[in-house]
Write a protein that holds these residues in place. Structure first.
Motif, PDB file in Angstrom:
ATOM      1  N   HIS A  57      -8.778   0.869  -0.718  1.00  0.00           N
ATOM      2  CA  HIS A  57      -7.661   1.616  -0.146  1.00  0.00           C
ATOM      3  C   HIS A  57      -6.883   2.347  -1.252  1.00  0.00           C
ATOM      4  O   HIS A  57      -6.673   3.559  -1.185  1.00  0.00           O
ATOM      5  N   GLU A  58      -6.521   1.618  -2.289  1.00  0.00           N
ATOM      6  CA  GLU A  58      -5.726   2.241  -3.352  1.00  0.00           C
ATOM      7  C   GLU A  58      -6.537   3.261  -4.138  1.00  0.00           C
ATOM      8  O   GLU A  58      -6.011   4.289  -4.556  1.00  0.00           O
ATOM      9  N   MET A  74       0.823  -1.193   0.000  1.00  0.00           N
ATOM     10  CA  MET A  74       0.000   0.000   0.000  1.00  0.00           C
ATOM     11  C   MET A  74       0.861   1.248   0.000  1.00  0.00           C
ATOM     12  O   MET A  74       0.633   2.173   0.738  1.00  0.00           O
ATOM     13  N   ASP A 107       1.511   4.501   5.410  1.00  0.00           N
ATOM     14  CA  ASP A 107       0.985   5.820   5.041  1.00  0.00           C
ATOM     15  C   ASP A 107       1.018   6.757   6.250  1.00  0.00           C
ATOM     16  O   ASP A 107       1.412   7.917   6.144  1.00  0.00           O
ATOM     17  N   HIS A 129      -6.358   6.557  -2.355  1.00  0.00           N
ATOM     18  CA  HIS A 129      -5.159   7.334  -2.701  1.00  0.00           C
ATOM     19  C   HIS A 129      -5.288   7.935  -4.100  1.00  0.00           C
ATOM     20  O   HIS A 129      -5.045   9.109  -4.327  1.00  0.00           O
TER      21      HIS A 129
HETATM   22 ZN    ZN Z   1      -1.775   3.168   1.408  1.00  0.00          ZN
END
Ligand code: ZN
Ligand code: ADP
Ligand code: MG
Length: 630
Positions: free
Chosen positions: A431-432, A1, A513, A435
């Motif tokens: 999640h991606e 991630m 992150d 971003h």
């Molecule tokens: Zn991440």
């Protein structure tokens, strides 16, 4: 991630193996019932496709038994043997790679042949010992009396000499300023008269300062090559031995040999290993190192500037060097060799592309754009990895895709088989997308290059990768707005998990992150003067306590300030997190649709991603038409 551009370089032993194996494909051991067992190359292909179920390595006989899914039959696995002898040295690497891909690896010691090997092994040791003793004895008696064999320091010349380096300035690219500075040194060596005639003293020493892999050694060799003089080289760490006096004697030895072959270049790599500030350090200095350094200084003072010897030393830490080294008449010239800029990388790629077969779709300029932070050595390695990939894919030339994959391998790690559809995969996708969507929508963020949920051996479950801003990278100037947007993007993953799955379901996947965000914001507060605490610097960069100095002034602020720093950091982080959350909430439809597409396709490039986003939201100006990269 990972949500950022990484430039750490992971060498991929696996790729090297493949390069080897393509050349040598004999098969040992017949597989039962199969007329043509797969070759090693095909085995690797199957590994890559995720079809290999288990591997049993028999390293005594140098074969491995492979069990793989066979698409030709219904469920019965294919079993065959492959020859490991050509890659003997790298079996552990192979094992590691297979294990990393979740393939079962077993070791087996076969009985046959073992007994014979055992006997040979038992006989071998005494024989070797005898032979060794014989040579030791012979050396000490033949070479001028006893003690010769023990005369380390002198007898073991630890420097290398190359009569002709064969390297030319043309082979060095992308570091033009350094090259220009050093062009003159070639003239010193070739036409010293020109300088001595007017009474000029030719400099004795040049210090090359720069990070590893930027071409310092190469540059020194190019000087020798252009001037057509011999190249003596030694590494600073080789000077420093356990025994006092050995280093100093090596220095003497080196200079003696060099004087005999003047004009020439002496290259001392890693000079910081000997040349550290003397007398620094807790509990006294290091005698051996000081002696070596003193010897070096004596030798440098001992010969006239015009003997035709030029000493080039390299280091990546000029700040720790003893000031005596930098005095006039010693290393009085310092040349900085920096990581190449975009243009420099393009030039270096051209140099290394000379001996490679590139297909027409390869655009070196785009590759340079995609590789900020890469030094010359990384770029050379990149093209080599791409060539290995191309060979393994049985192509006759290197395609753009090979280079693209090689960049990802180097920066992020090997790909692993995709996850099966399920909750984890959904979570990673959201999640991606978190971003990636913020990267796309925020005005000051670098635009998205691609987003993927194919896991990597580095542990990343996927990543969203920006197109870095070249101008910013080169200048090293980052605005406050850019940093804040970056923090918001960094929170995108966690925020998406939170919104979609609920706070109870957020995962550890965001820890990297969070760490990056916290460290960036802390620096904004304490180093860049970008918070309500005002424009002041509270912490020195890179505050390591390094021998001898810098103990006392560790914290330059009171406890009261420390508490306010913490409070500021927390406030900024919290604001950024809320911003990430609210943007994602506002665009919830887009988030769902993007995540679904990503689950299905596993990788989306920036263009594709943006075109989906456009159906739901207006893109900021910067994202209208970013340069398309590979
Ligand atoms: Zn991440
Ligand atoms: P350093 O001594 O600075 O650590 P090297 O000179 O050993 O780096 O570089 C290793 C290899 O990387 C070189 O042999 C060359 O193939 C490649 N390389 C590094 N810098 C450059 C450059 N500026 N131009 C071309 N090739 C480079
Ligand atoms: Mg080097």
């Amino acid at each position: 991630m990972k949500n950022h551009w990484q430039s750490t370089c992971k060498r991929t032993a696996f790729a090297m193996l493949i390069g080897l194996s393509l050349m040598q494909l004999p098969i040992v051991g017949a597989a039962p019932a199969y007329a043509m067992p797969p070759s090693y190359g095909e085995f690797l292909q199957q590994v890559e496709e995720g079809r290999v179920l288990s591997v049993t390595i028999d390293d005594r006989n140098g074969v491995a038994e492979v069990k793989a899914e066979d698409p030709a039959t219904d469920g019965t696995p294919q079993v065959y043997k492959i020859n490991l002898i050509p890659i003997r040295e790298s079996i552990t690497d192979l094992t590691q790679d297979l294990t990393a891909r979740g393939i079962d690896v077993d070791y087996k010691r076969s009985g046959d042949g073992g007994a014979l090997m055992g006997i040979i092994g038992n006989l071998l040791l005494p024989v070797l010992l005898l032979v060794g003793l014989f040579f030791l004895f012979r050396r000490s008696s033949a070479g001028g009396g006893p003690g010769q064999a023990m005369n380390f320091g002198k007898s073991r010349a630890r420097f290398q000499m190359e009569a002709k380096t064969g390297v030319k300035f043309d082979d060095v690219a992308g570091i033009e300023e350094a090259k220009e500075e050093l062009q003159e040194v070639v003239t010193f060596l070739k036409k010293p008269e020109r300088f001595t005639a007017v009474g000029a003293k030719i400099p004795k020493g040049v210090l090359l300062v720069g990070p590893p892999g930027t071409g310092k050694t190469l540059l020194a060799k190019a000087i020798a090559g252009e001037a057509g003089v011999p190249f003596f080289s030694i590494s600073g760490s080789e000077f420093v031995e356990m025994f006092v006096g050995v280093g100093a004697s090596r220095v003497r030895d080196l200079f003696k040999k060099a004087k005999e072959s003047a004009p020439c270049i002496i290259f001392i790599d890693e000079i910081d290993a000997v040349g550290r500030q003397r007398g620094a350090g807790i509990g006294g200095g290091n005698d051996e190192r000081e002696q070596t350094l003193n010897q070096l200084l004596t030798e440098m003072d001992g010969f006239e500037g015009n003997t035709g010897i030029i000493i080039i030393a390299a280091t990546n830490r000029a700040d720790v060097l003893d000031s005596a080294l930098m005095r006039p008449g010693r290393f009085d010239r310092q040349v900085t060799v920096d990581r190449p800029s975009f243009k420099g990388r393009h030039e270096i790629l051209k140099v290394h592309a000379r001996d490679k077969k590139l297909s027409d779709d390869v655009n070196l300029e785009n590759i340079a754009r995609r590789t900020p932070g890469f030094a010359g050595a990384d770029l050379a390695n990149l093209l080599n990895e791409a060539a290995i990939l191309a060979a393994r894919r049985q192509q006759l030339e290197i395609k753009d895709k090979d280079i693209d994959d090689a960049i990802d391998r180097i920066t992020i790690g090997l790909t692993k088989p995709p996850l099966l559809d399920g909750k984890s995969k959904r979570l990673i996708a959201y999640h991606e997308v978190g971003h990636a969507l913020l990267m796309t929508l925020l005005e000051n963020s670098d635009p998205l290059n691609k987003v993927t949920i194919i896991p990597r051996s580095s542990g990343a479950g996927g990543f969203a990768q920006p197109i870095p801003n070249e101008e910013q990278m080169d200048s090293g100037l980052y605005s406050r707005a850019w940093m804040l947007d970056r923090v918001v993007v960094g929170f995108g993953g966690r925020a998406a998990e939170d919104i979609v799955f609920g706070y109870g379901e957020v995962t550890t996947g965001a820890s990297n992150d969070l760490q990056q965000n916290t460290s960036l914001v802390r620096q904004m507060v304490t180093r860049f003067g970008m918070s309500d605490l005002g424009p002041l610097m509270l912490e020195q960069p890179n505050q390591e306590v390094f021998l001898g100095g810098g103990w006392q002034n560790r914290s330059e602020y009171s406890e009261d300030i420390a508490a306010r720093i913490d409070q500021q950091v927390r406030e900024i982080l919290e604001r950024c997190y809320q911003k990430a959350r609210s943007i994602l909430l506002e665009n919830r439809d887009a988030v769902d649709r993007l995540a679904e597409t990503l689950i299905e396709r596993e990788t989306l490039d920036g263009e594709e991603f943006r075109s989906i986003v456009e159906e739901y939201a207006t893109l900021p100006e910067k994202a209208q038409l970013p340069p398309k990269i590979a």
